[in-house]
Design a protein around this motif. Structure first.
Motif, PDB file in Angstrom:
ATOM      1  N   ASN A 214      56.214 -84.598  49.413  1.00 20.04           N
ATOM      2  CA  ASN A 214      55.840 -83.205  49.703  1.00 20.04           C
ATOM      3  C   ASN A 214      55.210 -82.520  48.484  1.00 20.04           C
ATOM      4  OD1 ASN A 214      56.496 -83.052  52.435  1.00 20.04           O
ATOM      5  ND2 ASN A 214      58.673 -82.875  51.962  1.00 20.04           N
TER       6      ASN A 214
ATOM      7  N   ASP B  34      51.394 -81.053  48.527  1.00 23.56           N
ATOM      8  CA  ASP B  34      51.057 -79.668  48.161  1.00 23.56           C
ATOM      9  C   ASP B  34      50.037 -79.644  47.020  1.00 23.56           C
ATOM     10  OD1 ASP B  34      52.726 -78.655  50.045  1.00 23.56           O
ATOM     11  OD2 ASP B  34      54.384 -78.209  48.669  1.00 23.56           O
TER      12      ASP B  34
ATOM     13  N   LYS C  57      46.521 -80.327  47.980  1.00 20.14           N
ATOM     14  CA  LYS C  57      45.866 -79.233  48.720  1.00 20.14           C
ATOM     15  C   LYS C  57      45.393 -78.122  47.781  1.00 20.14           C
ATOM     16  CE  LYS C  57      48.775 -79.671  52.852  1.00 20.14           C
ATOM     17  NZ  LYS C  57      49.977 -79.074  53.451  1.00 20.14           N
ATOM     18  N   THR C  58      45.930 -78.093  46.560  1.00 21.49           N
ATOM     19  CA  THR C  58      45.601 -76.959  45.680  1.00 21.49           C
ATOM     20  C   THR C  58      44.810 -77.365  44.427  1.00 21.49           C
ATOM     21  OG1 THR C  58      47.808 -77.213  44.729  1.00 21.49           O
ATOM     22  CG2 THR C  58      47.553 -75.501  46.400  1.00 21.49           C
TER      23      THR C  58
END
Ligand SMILES: Cc1cc2nc3c(=O)[nH]c(=O)nc-3n(C[C@H](O)[C@H](O)[C@H](O)COP(=O)(O)OP(=O)(O)OC[C@H]3O[C@@H](n4cnc5c(N)ncnc54)[C@H](O)[C@@H]3O)c2cc1C
Length: 231
Positions: free
Chosen positions: A100, A104, A107-108
């Motif tokens: 996870n 995350d 995605k950033t």
């Protein structure tokens, strides 16, 4: 042995007979203030936990501390499968968290004008991590749900252990890769997660020992061919 500094007793497997077979093995509860018992100060392992060496030098305990006196190895080991399943679930939790965190981050984090999650190299790593995570979860849940109100099955526990331990190492390693230098620092939890799951290939029976047990079960062999009676 872990957590010795937090405990007042150690459950100790020892030989009651002299046949040199597992049938000799039983279990005794040894209080840490028993005469002849001592432990080392502890050595810090990769996951920053202490591991202790225990010494039994003419150690004596009252007779009522005998939990099982020989011919009990099968019983002791079958209970041990429940403890093993707990440590498999712990590895699964660490691998899930690492996945996870990497997801995350993908995605950033932007490089070369786009999110790194848009690069196919990263996408395939995430896809493979998810495949391994779900497969490990299903094997672990199978062993747990088939246990019902009883103890987990030996074969299903070993299968879950070998696969989850390997998958968890690979997932944590890929998560570090996705997070680049940040993943490699102790600012982020991945280094710790990797160190934690790494131990799972060693404690509770090493992966080699679990593979021996799986093969023995498949081949219908009672004992490992390389197990020699101790002298
Ligand atoms: C984090 C951590 C916590 C632990 N906590 C506890 C605890 O609370 N209580 C406790 O009792 N112990 C605990 N242990 C000890 C653990 O159970 C042992 O480390 C483990 O059983 C392996 O024994 P060993 O380290 O002596 O390795 P060895 O037995 O010396 O093995 C060395 C290597 O040889 C391989 N090998 C050995 N025999 C065979 C074989 N027959 N076939 C193929 N390969 C083989 C092993 O797989 C391994 O790769 C802990 C260990 C760790 C790392």
């Amino acid at each position: 042995v872990s957590f010795v500094d937090h405990n007042s007793y150690t459950l100790t497997y020892c030989r009651f007979g002299t046949t040199g077979t597992p049938g000799d093995i039983g279990a005794v509860i040894v209080p840490h203030d028993a005469p002849g018992f001592s432990h080392s100060k502890g050595t810090v392992n990769m996951a920053d936990e202490l591991l202790f060496e225990l010494e039994f030098d003419g150690c004596r305990v009252p007779r009522e501390n005998i939990l099982l006196d020989g011919a009990a190895f099968a019983k002791l080991i079958s209970v041990y499968n429940a403890e093993r399943l707990g440590s498999i679930a712990r590895m699964l939790g660490s691998a899930n968290a690492a996945f996870n965190e990497a997801l995350d981050y993908a995605k950033t984090r932007r490089q070369f004008g786009r999110e790194i999650g848009e690069f196919q190299g990263i996408q395939w790593m995430l896809a493979e991590m998810k495949v391994k995570l779900d497969a490990a979860q299903l094997m672990t849940y199978r062993a747990a749900s088939n246990a019902g109100d009883g103890l987990p099955n030996r074969l299903e526990t070993s299968l879950a252990k070998v696969y989850t331990a390997q998958a968890a190492k690979e997932i944590c390693d890929d998560a570090i890769q996705i997070m680049g230098a940040n993943g490699y620092t102790k600012e982020y939890p991945l280094a710790h997660r990797y160190a934690e799951v790494r131990g799972g290939s060693i404690y509770g029976g090493t992966l080699q020992i679990h593979k021996n047990m799986i093969a023995r079960e498949l081949l219908g062999q009672k004992r490992s061919r390389d197990a020699k009676p101790s002298s």
